[in-house]
Scaffold this motif. Structure first.
Motif, PDB file in Angstrom:
ATOM      1  N   ASP A  23      -6.439  -5.525  -4.563  1.00 27.29           N
ATOM      2  CA  ASP A  23      -7.585  -6.264  -4.026  1.00 27.29           C
ATOM      3  C   ASP A  23      -8.636  -5.260  -3.606  1.00 27.29           C
ATOM      4  O   ASP A  23      -8.338  -4.303  -2.884  1.00 27.29           O
ATOM      5  CB  ASP A  23      -7.184  -7.123  -2.830  1.00 27.29           C
ATOM      6  CG  ASP A  23      -6.337  -8.313  -3.235  1.00 27.29           C
ATOM      7  OD1 ASP A  23      -6.705  -8.997  -4.200  1.00 27.29           O
ATOM      8  OD2 ASP A  23      -5.298  -8.531  -2.589  1.00 27.29           O
ATOM      9  N   ILE A  24      -9.865  -5.486  -4.063  1.00 20.89           N
ATOM     10  CA  ILE A  24     -10.978  -4.590  -3.777  1.00 20.89           C
ATOM     11  C   ILE A  24     -12.041  -5.392  -3.044  1.00 20.89           C
ATOM     12  O   ILE A  24     -12.549  -6.376  -3.581  1.00 20.89           O
ATOM     13  CB  ILE A  24     -11.567  -4.022  -5.086  1.00 20.89           C
ATOM     14  CG1 ILE A  24     -10.479  -3.355  -5.915  1.00 20.89           C
ATOM     15  CG2 ILE A  24     -12.708  -3.066  -4.781  1.00 20.89           C
ATOM     16  CD1 ILE A  24     -10.861  -3.121  -7.359  1.00 20.89           C
ATOM     17  N   ASN A  25     -12.350  -4.997  -1.826  1.00 26.56           N
ATOM     18  CA  ASN A  25     -13.391  -5.651  -1.042  1.00 26.56           C
ATOM     19  C   ASN A  25     -14.583  -4.711  -0.928  1.00 26.56           C
ATOM     20  O   ASN A  25     -14.429  -3.570  -0.501  1.00 26.56           O
ATOM     21  CB  ASN A  25     -12.889  -6.003   0.367  1.00 26.56           C
ATOM     22  CG  ASN A  25     -11.813  -7.054   0.331  1.00 26.56           C
ATOM     23  OD1 ASN A  25     -11.902  -8.014  -0.416  1.00 26.56           O
ATOM     24  ND2 ASN A  25     -10.779  -6.865   1.122  1.00 26.56           N
ATOM     25  N   ALA A  26     -15.746  -5.203  -1.306  1.00 28.12           N
ATOM     26  CA  ALA A  26     -16.973  -4.412  -1.211  1.00 28.12           C
ATOM     27  C   ALA A  26     -18.001  -5.198  -0.414  1.00 28.12           C
ATOM     28  O   ALA A  26     -18.160  -6.405  -0.610  1.00 28.12           O
ATOM     29  CB  ALA A  26     -17.524  -4.101  -2.596  1.00 28.12           C
TER      30      ALA A  26
ATOM     31  N   TRP B 104     -17.830   9.487  -2.109  1.00 29.29           N
ATOM     32  CA  TRP B 104     -17.365   8.506  -1.128  1.00 29.29           C
ATOM     33  C   TRP B 104     -16.660   9.227   0.005  1.00 29.29           C
ATOM     34  O   TRP B 104     -15.997  10.240  -0.214  1.00 29.29           O
ATOM     35  CB  TRP B 104     -16.407   7.528  -1.783  1.00 29.29           C
ATOM     36  CG  TRP B 104     -17.038   6.644  -2.811  1.00 29.29           C
ATOM     37  CD1 TRP B 104     -17.326   6.977  -4.106  1.00 29.29           C
ATOM     38  CD2 TRP B 104     -17.447   5.305  -2.632  1.00 29.29           C
ATOM     39  NE1 TRP B 104     -17.891   5.899  -4.736  1.00 29.29           N
ATOM     40  CE2 TRP B 104     -17.980   4.858  -3.861  1.00 29.29           C
ATOM     41  CE3 TRP B 104     -17.423   4.408  -1.559  1.00 29.29           C
ATOM     42  CZ2 TRP B 104     -18.473   3.567  -4.042  1.00 29.29           C
ATOM     43  CZ3 TRP B 104     -17.908   3.128  -1.746  1.00 29.29           C
ATOM     44  CH2 TRP B 104     -18.430   2.722  -2.965  1.00 29.29           C
ATOM     45  N   LYS B 105     -16.775   8.687   1.223  1.00 26.24           N
ATOM     46  CA  LYS B 105     -16.138   9.285   2.400  1.00 26.24           C
ATOM     47  C   LYS B 105     -15.238   8.244   3.070  1.00 26.24           C
ATOM     48  O   LYS B 105     -15.649   7.093   3.260  1.00 26.24           O
ATOM     49  CB  LYS B 105     -17.192   9.740   3.432  1.00 26.24           C
ATOM     50  CG  LYS B 105     -18.226  10.700   2.880  1.00 26.24           C
ATOM     51  CD  LYS B 105     -17.626  12.027   2.505  1.00 26.24           C
ATOM     52  CE  LYS B 105     -18.713  12.965   2.003  1.00 26.24           C
ATOM     53  NZ  LYS B 105     -18.252  13.924   1.067  1.00 26.24           N
ATOM     54  N   ALA B 106     -14.029   8.655   3.441  1.00 24.89           N
ATOM     55  CA  ALA B 106     -13.132   7.783   4.202  1.00 24.89           C
ATOM     56  C   ALA B 106     -13.689   7.661   5.617  1.00 24.89           C
ATOM     57  O   ALA B 106     -14.017   8.665   6.248  1.00 24.89           O
ATOM     58  CB  ALA B 106     -11.726   8.354   4.217  1.00 24.89           C
ATOM     59  N   GLY B 107     -13.790   6.423   6.088  1.00 26.79           N
ATOM     60  CA  GLY B 107     -14.360   6.200   7.410  1.00 26.79           C
ATOM     61  C   GLY B 107     -13.349   6.219   8.537  1.00 26.79           C
ATOM     62  O   GLY B 107     -13.718   6.142   9.702  1.00 26.79           O
ATOM     63  N   GLY B 108     -12.065   6.293   8.231  1.00 25.15           N
ATOM     64  CA  GLY B 108     -11.054   6.259   9.280  1.00 25.15           C
ATOM     65  C   GLY B 108     -10.803   4.856   9.806  1.00 25.15           C
ATOM     66  O   GLY B 108     -10.007   4.668  10.713  1.00 25.15           O
ATOM     67  N   ASP B 109     -11.483   3.864   9.235  1.00 28.09           N
ATOM     68  CA  ASP B 109     -11.351   2.474   9.660  1.00 28.09           C
ATOM     69  C   ASP B 109     -10.834   1.591   8.530  1.00 28.09           C
ATOM     70  O   ASP B 109     -10.953   0.377   8.571  1.00 28.09           O
ATOM     71  CB  ASP B 109     -12.705   1.953  10.162  1.00 28.09           C
ATOM     72  CG  ASP B 109     -13.815   2.087   9.129  1.00 28.09           C
ATOM     73  OD1 ASP B 109     -13.559   2.613   8.018  1.00 28.09           O
ATOM     74  OD2 ASP B 109     -14.955   1.668   9.425  1.00 28.09           O
ATOM     75  N   GLY B 110     -10.268   2.218   7.486  1.00 29.86           N
ATOM     76  CA  GLY B 110      -9.771   1.467   6.344  1.00 29.86           C
ATOM     77  C   GLY B 110     -10.803   1.259   5.248  1.00 29.86           C
ATOM     78  O   GLY B 110     -10.511   0.671   4.217  1.00 29.86           O
ATOM     79  N   TRP B 111     -12.022   1.730   5.461  1.00 28.97           N
ATOM     80  CA  TRP B 111     -13.104   1.586   4.490  1.00 28.97           C
ATOM     81  C   TRP B 111     -13.481   2.949   3.924  1.00 28.97           C
ATOM     82  O   TRP B 111     -13.387   3.965   4.606  1.00 28.97           O
ATOM     83  CB  TRP B 111     -14.344   0.974   5.161  1.00 28.97           C
ATOM     84  CG  TRP B 111     -14.168  -0.449   5.588  1.00 28.97           C
ATOM     85  CD1 TRP B 111     -13.749  -0.883   6.817  1.00 28.97           C
ATOM     86  CD2 TRP B 111     -14.442  -1.623   4.826  1.00 28.97           C
ATOM     87  NE1 TRP B 111     -13.730  -2.247   6.854  1.00 28.97           N
ATOM     88  CE2 TRP B 111     -14.160  -2.729   5.643  1.00 28.97           C
ATOM     89  CE3 TRP B 111     -14.899  -1.846   3.525  1.00 28.97           C
ATOM     90  CZ2 TRP B 111     -14.313  -4.043   5.200  1.00 28.97           C
ATOM     91  CZ3 TRP B 111     -15.052  -3.151   3.091  1.00 28.97           C
ATOM     92  CH2 TRP B 111     -14.759  -4.232   3.917  1.00 28.97           C
TER      93      TRP B 111
ATOM     94  N   ASP C  21       0.814  -1.215   0.000  1.00 28.40           N
ATOM     95  CA  ASP C  21       0.000   0.000   0.000  1.00 28.40           C
ATOM     96  C   ASP C  21       0.850   1.269   0.000  1.00 28.40           C
ATOM     97  O   ASP C  21       0.386   2.325  -0.442  1.00 28.40           O
ATOM     98  CB  ASP C  21      -0.939   0.012   1.213  1.00 28.40           C
ATOM     99  CG  ASP C  21      -2.025  -1.029   1.097  1.00 28.40           C
ATOM    100  OD1 ASP C  21      -2.632  -1.161   0.011  1.00 28.40           O
ATOM    101  OD2 ASP C  21      -2.279  -1.732   2.091  1.00 28.40           O
ATOM    102  N   ASP C  22       2.097   1.164   0.462  1.00 26.38           N
ATOM    103  CA  ASP C  22       2.943   2.349   0.531  1.00 26.38           C
ATOM    104  C   ASP C  22       3.569   2.738  -0.810  1.00 26.38           C
ATOM    105  O   ASP C  22       4.212   3.775  -0.905  1.00 26.38           O
ATOM    106  CB  ASP C  22       4.028   2.156   1.587  1.00 26.38           C
ATOM    107  CG  ASP C  22       4.945   0.982   1.291  1.00 26.38           C
ATOM    108  OD1 ASP C  22       4.494   0.005   0.658  1.00 26.38           O
ATOM    109  OD2 ASP C  22       6.120   1.030   1.702  1.00 26.38           O
ATOM    110  N   VAL C  23       3.367   1.950  -1.871  1.00 22.92           N
ATOM    111  CA  VAL C  23       3.923   2.303  -3.179  1.00 22.92           C
ATOM    112  C   VAL C  23       2.870   2.848  -4.133  1.00 22.92           C
ATOM    113  O   VAL C  23       3.166   3.122  -5.296  1.00 22.92           O
ATOM    114  CB  VAL C  23       4.661   1.110  -3.842  1.00 22.92           C
ATOM    115  CG1 VAL C  23       5.786   0.613  -2.965  1.00 22.92           C
ATOM    116  CG2 VAL C  23       3.702   0.003  -4.223  1.00 22.92           C
TER     117      VAL C  23
END
Length: 179
Positions: free
Chosen positions: A153-156, A107-114, A95-97
């Motif tokens: 990887d995309i998790n929905a 869309w809104k970032a939830g602060g929980d990785g989602w 994820d760091d690259v």
């Protein structure tokens, strides 16, 4: 004596009857719609297992949306994970690259990785894009994954919006996994 005999003849009768109750639950289902812009500038579906080249400037087209596949309105959320595999086949988080080019703010970032779609997704509807592209740190990619691969990887997941909170960020009952 008569009282004692009467107490001994008292019995308990239990009767049972069949109860026919029907409980119906609505289905919740979402699917990831992953597309890219091809050489002719047309938006096309990304085939499963497709290998794509990253441009010299580190950019890569990737458009991620979510479609409601069931008959009930839902809230939906998505998580994104980049995994790198080196030439020995060892997979590690990458994820760091990469950084993401986000869509229009739906869309809104939830602060929980989602990332949470900020509206109810009606049956058959598809969200606006969560992301529209990827930007890689090419120096890091070359240093760590030369000859290897990178995989997004995309998790929905979805949860019913009926009788739930007023927004996806406040909704309850989210499943833990993903598609």
């Amino acid at each position: 004596v008569a009282v004692l005999l009467a107490m001994q003849t008292i019995s308990f009768v239990a009767r049972s009857t069949d109860a026919h109750n029907m409980v119906v639950f609505g289905g919740v289902g979402v699917e990831v719609v992953e597309t890219t812009i091809d050489a002719s500038n047309a938006e096309v579906v990304v085939p499963d297992g497709a290998n794509e080249d990253i441009s010299n400037d580190g950019t890569c087209s990737r458009i991620v949306r979510v479609r409601n596949t069931q008959d009930h309105p839902v809230f939906t959320r998505v998580s994104l994970f980049m995994t790198g595999t080196d030439t020995q086949g060892t997979s590690v988080p990458a994820d760091d690259v990469v950084s993401y080019e986000f869509g229009d703010g739906s869309w809104k970032a939830g602060g929980d990785g989602w990332y949470y779609y900020d509206a109810v997704l009606e049956p058959g509807q598809t969200t606006p894009p969560l992301i529209t592209g990827l930007v890689f740190d090419m120096q890091q990619v070359h240093d760590r994954y030369r000859g290897g691969t990178l995989k997004l990887d995309i998790n929905a997941v979805g949860v019913q919006s009926e009788n739930n909170a007023a927004s996806a960020l406040d909704a309850e009952g989210w499943p833990q996994g993903g598609n």
